[in-house]
Design a protein around this motif. Structure first.
Motif, PDB file in Angstrom:
ATOM      1  N   PHE A   1      -3.379  -4.385  -3.662  1.00 48.68           N
ATOM      2  CA  PHE A   1      -3.712  -5.531  -2.825  1.00 48.68           C
ATOM      3  C   PHE A   1      -4.301  -6.697  -3.595  1.00 48.68           C
ATOM      4  CE2 PHE A   1      -3.910  -1.654  -0.705  1.00 48.68           C
ATOM      5  CZ  PHE A   1      -3.103  -2.033   0.536  1.00 48.68           C
TER       6      PHE A   1
ATOM      7  N   GLY B   1       0.821  -1.424   0.030  1.00 45.39           N
ATOM      8  CA  GLY B   1       0.077  -0.088  -0.078  1.00 45.39           C
ATOM      9  C   GLY B   1       0.926   1.227  -0.069  1.00 45.39           C
TER      10      GLY B   1
ATOM     11  N   ARG C   1      -6.545  -0.167  -4.885  1.00 39.46           N
ATOM     12  CA  ARG C   1      -7.011  -1.808  -4.987  1.00 39.46           C
ATOM     13  C   ARG C   1      -6.148  -2.721  -5.660  1.00 39.46           C
ATOM     14  NH1 ARG C   1     -10.683  -5.666  -7.191  1.00 39.46           N
ATOM     15  NH2 ARG C   1     -11.995  -6.680  -5.419  1.00 39.46           N
TER      16      ARG C   1
ATOM     17  N   THR D   1      -7.601  -2.990   1.279  1.00 45.43           N
ATOM     18  CA  THR D   1      -7.400  -1.791   0.636  1.00 45.43           C
ATOM     19  C   THR D   1      -8.037  -0.710   1.356  1.00 45.43           C
ATOM     20  OG1 THR D   1      -7.855  -2.916  -1.469  1.00 45.43           O
ATOM     21  CG2 THR D   1      -8.138  -0.718  -1.516  1.00 45.43           C
TER      22      THR D   1
END
Length: 395
Positions: A129, A118, A126, A317
């Protein structure tokens, strides 16, 4: 994807391939080779899962304090020592001790990997992930397939192969992750601590979201426990049941990029994607409750896979979006420990329900869990929205 994310994806695939060589065969090894009962095997696996929950929380906190690079190396080191020990001391009760230590070490790694994904690709959202999620499933598919083949020669080879995969992962992390950490994640100043006080509502929102996430995992893991036993009782072979999980992994690896394109085109909020995924979960279990043969369960599995592709990557996320500066590791640790907790509770709860009341009651309960999860997903950010509205009015 950026090169940094590719390094994380490759590392995660290698890590999960190694662990997947062992975890599907744990119960068989404890029961058939160590001569213990299935209830004892279940207790040992609970110890492993409980240690992993603790490791997730410790790993998340360590990420925030010392950075992802050192946290991951520590987790790999603990895991590697425990796996090497299993090569030489794989009898009873040493197996329990080293398997528990292995759960703790591997638990440290996962939140750091997610938190790092992240932070190194913030604009990816998103997609970062999703990439880690696909890598996990690729590792499960490869490891589980190789595990049975290797174990057919000797279980000792499983421990050796697992240690080899951790050595490879250590090499990737040691040389590839050194420059991936950022000062933002390694230092938490007094100013950031003050900011943290203002973001307690974010933590409360995460807990509400993770409550539903926990219940989803409690329900989902029935496919690996009670439903697997049920399929054997109605005449579905072990080979056919294994094929269901092969299809699950193949759908995720091949279908996630296509699904990502569809999601990007419609630009739906993550909350809506999660709710849609949970509704699909319900449809999967309803289909399974009426299935009486292989093709019925195949359809249910394909529906289930579509649901998890929407839900599982969305939670880390959202956790990354909710995390204030310097706390992304903690938030990812909570998410990962929640998933592990669901995998730990699910088989025990499902087994008791089936023994006492039968499969149909289990299917009804599972549906209820998903409905409750939908409610927590709908309301988890309600207070955040109210606060945002009040701030806009005040300005």
């Amino acid at each position: 994807m950026p090169r940094a994310v590719w390094l994380l994806v490759i590392g995660m695939a290698v890590n999960v391939t190694g662990s997947s060589l062992l975890w599907p065969l744990n119960a068989i090894y404890i029961h058939d080779h160590l001569g213990k009962s299935l209830s004892v095997a279940g207790f040992v696996l609970m110890c492993n899962a409980a240690a992993s929950v603790i490791g997730n929380l410790v790993g998340g906190s360590l990420f925030d304090k010392i950075g992802g690079y050192k946290s991951i190396l520590l987790g790999i080191g603990i895991s590697l020592v425990s796996v090497i020990a299993l090569i030489f001391w794989s009898g009873w009760p040493y197996y329990v001790l080293f398997l528990t230590v292995l759960g703790f070490g591997s638990g440290i790694v996962f939140p750091s990997m997610f938190a790092m994904a992240g932070t190194v690709w913030k604009e990816g959202g998103r997609r970062a992930f999703n990439a880690i999620y696909v890598a996990q499933n690729l590792g499960v598919a490869i490891g589980a397939a190789l595990g049975g083949f290797v174990a057919s020669y000797s279980f000792q080879f499983i421990f050796i192969a697992n240690a080899l995969m951790y050595v490879i992962f250590l090499f990737i992390a040691g040389f590839g992750y050194r420059n991936l950490q950022t000062m933002e994640e390694r230092k938490v100043s007094k100013e950031k601590e003050h900011e943290w006080q203002k973001h307690r509502r974010n933590l409360q929102a995460l807990f509400i979201l993770c409550l539903g996430y926990l219940l989803c995992w409690v329900a989902y893991v029935q496919w690996q426990s009670t439903i697997s036993t049920y399929t054997q009782e109605i005449g579905i072979s072990l080979k056919q049941y294994s094929l269901l999980w092969t299809i699950n992994g193949a759908m995720i690896v091949l279908g996630q990029p296509l699904l990502n394109g569809i999601i990007h085109a419609f630009k739906k909020p993550l909350k809506h994607l999660m709710i849609a995924g949970m509704v699909i979960f319900i449809l999967s279990f309803v289909t399974a409750s009426f299935a009486n043969g292989f093709f019925g369960f195949l359809l249910a599995m394909m529906i289930l896979t579509l649901g998890e592709m929407l839900v599982w990557p969305a939670v880390p996320t959202i956790a990354n979006q909710l995390a204030p500066k310097g706390k992304s590791g903690l938030f990812q640790g909570i998410v990962n420990s929640t998933a592990t907790g669901g995998r730990m509770i699910g088989p025990v709860l499902g087994g008791l329900l089936v023994d006492l009341y039968g499969m149909m009651v289990l299917f009804i309960l599972v549906t209820s869990l998903f409905i409750f999860s939908i409610l927590t997903t709908i309301f988890y950010d309600r207070r955040l929205k109210d606060r945002h509205t009040m701030m806009k009015k005040a300005s």
